[in-house]
Design an enzyme around this catalytic site. Structure first.
Site, PDB file in Angstrom:
ATOM      1  N   GLY A 179       0.826  -1.212   0.000  1.00 13.60           N
ATOM      2  CA  GLY A 179       0.000   0.000   0.000  1.00 13.60           C
ATOM      3  C   GLY A 179       0.855   1.253   0.000  1.00 13.60           C
ATOM      4  O   GLY A 179       1.611   1.490   0.947  1.00 13.60           O
ATOM      5  N   GLU A 213     -19.147  17.744   1.405  1.00 13.78           N
ATOM      6  CA  GLU A 213     -18.374  18.408   0.351  1.00 13.78           C
ATOM      7  C   GLU A 213     -18.992  18.149  -1.021  1.00 13.78           C
ATOM      8  O   GLU A 213     -19.143  19.071  -1.839  1.00 13.78           O
ATOM      9  CB  GLU A 213     -16.916  17.930   0.402  1.00 13.78           C
TER      10      GLU A 213
HETATM   11  C1  LIG Z   1     -13.303  10.510  -0.566  1.00 15.91           C
HETATM   12  C2  LIG Z   1     -12.423  10.571   0.646  1.00 15.91           C
HETATM   13  C3  LIG Z   1     -12.205  11.786   1.281  1.00 15.91           C
HETATM   14  C4  LIG Z   1     -11.392  11.864   2.387  1.00 15.91           C
HETATM   15  N1  LIG Z   1     -11.194  13.080   2.967  1.00 15.91           N
HETATM   16  C5  LIG Z   1     -10.331  13.186   3.994  1.00 15.91           C
HETATM   17  C6  LIG Z   1     -10.016  14.460   4.547  1.00 15.91           C
HETATM   18  O1  LIG Z   1     -10.553  15.487   4.102  1.00 15.91           O
HETATM   19  N2  LIG Z   1      -9.118  14.520   5.565  1.00 15.91           N
HETATM   20  C7  LIG Z   1      -8.515  13.401   6.047  1.00 15.91           C
HETATM   21  O2  LIG Z   1      -7.665  13.511   6.930  1.00 15.91           O
HETATM   22  N3  LIG Z   1      -8.811  12.183   5.581  1.00 15.91           N
HETATM   23  C8  LIG Z   1      -9.692  12.040   4.556  1.00 15.91           C
HETATM   24  N4  LIG Z   1      -9.979  10.814   4.043  1.00 15.91           N
HETATM   25  C9  LIG Z   1      -9.420   9.612   4.706  1.00 15.91           C
HETATM   26  C10 LIG Z   1      -7.961   9.378   4.304  1.00 15.91           C
HETATM   27  O3  LIG Z   1      -7.831   9.504   2.911  1.00 15.91           O
HETATM   28  C11 LIG Z   1      -7.557   7.996   4.791  1.00 15.91           C
HETATM   29  O4  LIG Z   1      -7.673   7.963   6.187  1.00 15.91           O
HETATM   30  C12 LIG Z   1      -6.127   7.675   4.384  1.00 15.91           C
HETATM   31  O5  LIG Z   1      -6.015   7.657   2.984  1.00 15.91           O
HETATM   32  C13 LIG Z   1      -5.711   6.333   4.952  1.00 15.91           C
HETATM   33  O6  LIG Z   1      -4.402   6.068   4.526  1.00 15.91           O
HETATM   34  P1  LIG Z   1      -3.936   4.554   4.311  1.00 15.91           P
HETATM   35  O7  LIG Z   1      -2.503   4.633   3.912  1.00 15.91           O
HETATM   36  O8  LIG Z   1      -4.322   3.715   5.452  1.00 15.91           O
HETATM   37  O9  LIG Z   1      -4.812   4.028   3.077  1.00 15.91           O
HETATM   38  P2  LIG Z   1      -4.941   4.581   1.611  1.00 15.91           P
HETATM   39  O10 LIG Z   1      -4.489   5.974   1.507  1.00 15.91           O
HETATM   40  O11 LIG Z   1      -6.305   4.231   1.183  1.00 15.91           O
HETATM   41  O12 LIG Z   1      -3.884   3.711   0.796  1.00 15.91           O
HETATM   42  C14 LIG Z   1      -4.030   2.325   0.624  1.00 15.91           C
HETATM   43  C15 LIG Z   1      -3.194   1.917  -0.578  1.00 15.91           C
HETATM   44  O13 LIG Z   1      -3.171   0.503  -0.626  1.00 15.91           O
HETATM   45  C16 LIG Z   1      -3.343   0.083  -1.966  1.00 15.91           C
HETATM   46  N5  LIG Z   1      -3.922  -1.261  -1.906  1.00 15.91           N
HETATM   47  C17 LIG Z   1      -5.112  -1.617  -1.386  1.00 15.91           C
HETATM   48  N6  LIG Z   1      -5.274  -2.947  -1.455  1.00 15.91           N
HETATM   49  C18 LIG Z   1      -4.148  -3.429  -2.057  1.00 15.91           C
HETATM   50  C19 LIG Z   1      -3.726  -4.728  -2.422  1.00 15.91           C
HETATM   51  N7  LIG Z   1      -4.480  -5.826  -2.181  1.00 15.91           N
HETATM   52  N8  LIG Z   1      -2.513  -4.888  -3.036  1.00 15.91           N
HETATM   53  C20 LIG Z   1      -1.753  -3.783  -3.305  1.00 15.91           C
HETATM   54  N9  LIG Z   1      -2.103  -2.525  -2.967  1.00 15.91           N
HETATM   55  C21 LIG Z   1      -3.293  -2.359  -2.345  1.00 15.91           C
HETATM   56  C22 LIG Z   1      -4.267   1.136  -2.567  1.00 15.91           C
HETATM   57  O14 LIG Z   1      -4.128   1.175  -3.980  1.00 15.91           O
HETATM   58  C23 LIG Z   1      -3.777   2.406  -1.889  1.00 15.91           C
HETATM   59  O15 LIG Z   1      -2.769   3.042  -2.640  1.00 15.91           O
HETATM   60  C24 LIG Z   1     -10.793  10.692   2.913  1.00 15.91           C
HETATM   61  C25 LIG Z   1     -11.015   9.466   2.297  1.00 15.91           C
HETATM   62  C26 LIG Z   1     -11.809   9.391   1.157  1.00 15.91           C
HETATM   63  C27 LIG Z   1     -12.033   8.077   0.478  1.00 15.91           C
END
Ligand SMILES: Cc1cc2nc3c(=O)[nH]c(=O)nc-3n(C[C@H](O)[C@H](O)[C@H](O)COP(=O)(O)OP(=O)(O)OC[C@H]3O[C@@H](n4cnc5c(N)ncnc54)[C@H](O)[C@@H]3O)c2cc1C
Length: 429
Positions: free
Chosen positions: A15, A175
């Site tokens: 990820g 939003e």
């Molecule tokens: C529409 C939207 C609006 C948001 N607005 C806000 C905001 O205004 N402020 C805020 O703080 N937070 C916001 N968030 C929440 C924030 O984006 C998340 O909390 C954050 O992205 C989490 O980070 P992460 O690294 O855990 O996961 P993510 O950023 O989701 O990254 C996960 C990564 O894993 C990859 N992945 C998934 N499964 C697999 C797999 N099986 N094999 C390989 N790769 C994989 C994906 O492609 C992705 O790149 C928002 C979320 C969304 C969806």
């Protein structure tokens, strides 16, 4: 294929979101070989996804290729691929193409996906917003709905095309609803000959008692009033109980609506199941204070996929700052392990909550310090533009915003895929 053969320990990061990328960057000088695996080739700034869905920004404004971001970090190899299973005991991950990656340490940071609370069949009629594909699909649906209404002669059918519902009154729902109402009332003014886009019904549906439930009540109320000023109908306290191709059911009423957007629920990445440990109700992985998994000390989980509690027992929210902090903490924990030391427990630093409501207003809660209206919008803009990756993105986003602010225009009002068949395209799951 073995990846444990090199002289340095091998860390596999699954990820390249906020958690995975921030951990990887924080390990630039660590004596490790790192493989960053992602099924997308880009890091995505999800907080601005709704701007792509509503044609304010283009895809490259809010995403950057992982290879490019990490091009100067010599201890990292970026791999495009989807992990389908993890064998934590044998220290192997299997990819969709059948490849197997060995690891010494694993950081699982694959995030979350949409949850329809057991109604997965709603997904075809009410797409969610998580990836760039989702945003471009949604942009197409929203823009096509006005085109369909313009071409329609039956008044009921036309009204259904001009009826939009957003399910879920969190920041994303608020939003989307505010921006959509502004598009209908201002951006599209004078452009159609048979419909008045301003007559579109934009409804925000929240099952709980108020929108923006994670904000103080006073700010929720301000957000509601601002939405209503923009022309959004805000329904609270009644859940949606059915969604089909023709509309949705809210309480006793069936509302004809050709465009329903899902902004209500998230569920943890299904990859968590293959760790073979008990998960919480949302499918997240409970972690130890250093963010490793109990009885699997070489496996770390961070970001939306990790179930982490604060000192007062409340859960760390699924937001970008929390994911970045966890990513950096995992990096520190791995560095400590390599030195034979013990990492300090993770502590979440909560800086507050922000959400925009259309072009002119936002609400900001900095725990004790609250802002709303235009001032809050400037704060929101500064925070979001500052955290975008890449100078080009920041500049383009600022210019787009300035243009949209003065003109009400949206730079990316392009319908991809032509007019299609007359039906909305089914969305990806
Ligand atoms: C529409 C939207 C609006 C948001 N607005 C806000 C905001 O205004 N402020 C805020 O703080 N937070 C916001 N968030 C929440 C924030 O984006 C998340 O909390 C954050 O992205 C989490 O980070 P992460 O690294 O855990 O996961 P993510 O950023 O989701 O990254 C996960 C990564 O894993 C990859 N992945 C998934 N499964 C697999 C797999 N099986 N094999 C390989 N790769 C994989 C994906 O492609 C992705 O790149 C928002 C979320 C969304 C969806």
């Amino acid at each position: 294929m073995s990846d444990r053969t090199g002289p340095l320990p091998h860390l596999l990061v699954i990820g390249g979101g906020f958690a995975g990328l921030w951990a990887t960057r924080a390990l630039a000088k660590a004596p490790l070989r790192i493989t960053l695996l992602d099924r997308s080739n880009h890091h995505l700034f999800q907080p601005l996804l709704y701007q792509v869905a509503t044609a304010g920004l283009s895809a490259p404004d809010i995403a950057a290729p992982l290879r490019h971001i990490l091009r100067r970090q010599r201890n990292v190899e970026v791999r495009l691929g989807e992990a389908t299973a993890i064998d934590a005991t044998r220290r192997q991950a299997t990819l969709a193409d059948g490849a197997v990656l060995d690891f010494d340490y694993l950081l699982l940071a694959s995030g979350a996906t949409h949850a329809y609370f057991g109604n997965d069949h709603w997904a075809a009629h009410a797409p969610g917003l998580k990836s760039l594909d989702d945003a471009l699909d949604l942009r197409r649906r929203l823009l096509l709905a006005f085109e369909r209404a313009e071409a329609c002669t039956d008044p009921a059918e036309r009204a259904a095309w001009l009826s939009f519902a957003i399910v879920g009154g969190g920041p994303t729902g608020v939003e989307l609803a505010g921006t959509l109402a502004e598009i209908a009332r201002h951006t599209l003014r004078d452009e159609f000959r048979h419909i008045d886009p301003a007559s579109a019904r934009v409804r925000l549906v929240e099952a709980g008692p108020r929108v923006l439930a994670s904000f103080p009540e006073a700010l929720s109320e301000k957000a509601r009033r601002q939405l209503e000023r923009l022309g959004v109908e805000v329904s609270t306290g009644v859940p949606v109980t059915a969604i089909d191709a023709g509309g949705y059911r809210l309480g006793e009423d069936y509302v004809a609506a050709r465009t329903v957007v899902w902004a209500a629920g998230v569920a943890a990445s299904p990859l968590a199941h293959s760790l073979g440990v008990p998960l919480d109700l949302a499918g997240r992985v409970p972690v130890e204070p250093d963010l490793s998994v109990a009885r699997l000390p070489h496996v770390f989980v961070a970001g939306d996929l990790a179930a982490v509690k604060r000192a007062d027992g409340s859960p760390v929210p699924g937001v970008a700052p929390a994911a970045k902090q966890m990513g950096r903490h995992v990096a520190a924990a791995i560095r400590a392990r390599l030195r034979g030391a013990v990492a300090r427990p993770f502590r979440y630093r909560d800086f507050g909550n922000l959400a925009t409501i259309g072009r002119m207003a936002a609400v900001v809660d900095l725990h004790g310090f609250q802002l709303w209206g235009l001032l809050a919008l400037w704060f929101w803009l500064a925070a979001h533009v500052f955290f975008l990756i890449g100078f080009r993105n920041r500049l383009v986003v600022l210019l787009n915003w300035a243009w949209a602010y003065w003109s009400y225009q949206r730079a990316a009002r392009i319908i991809l895929g032509g007019a299609g068949s007359g039906e909305q395209r089914p969305t990806r799951g």
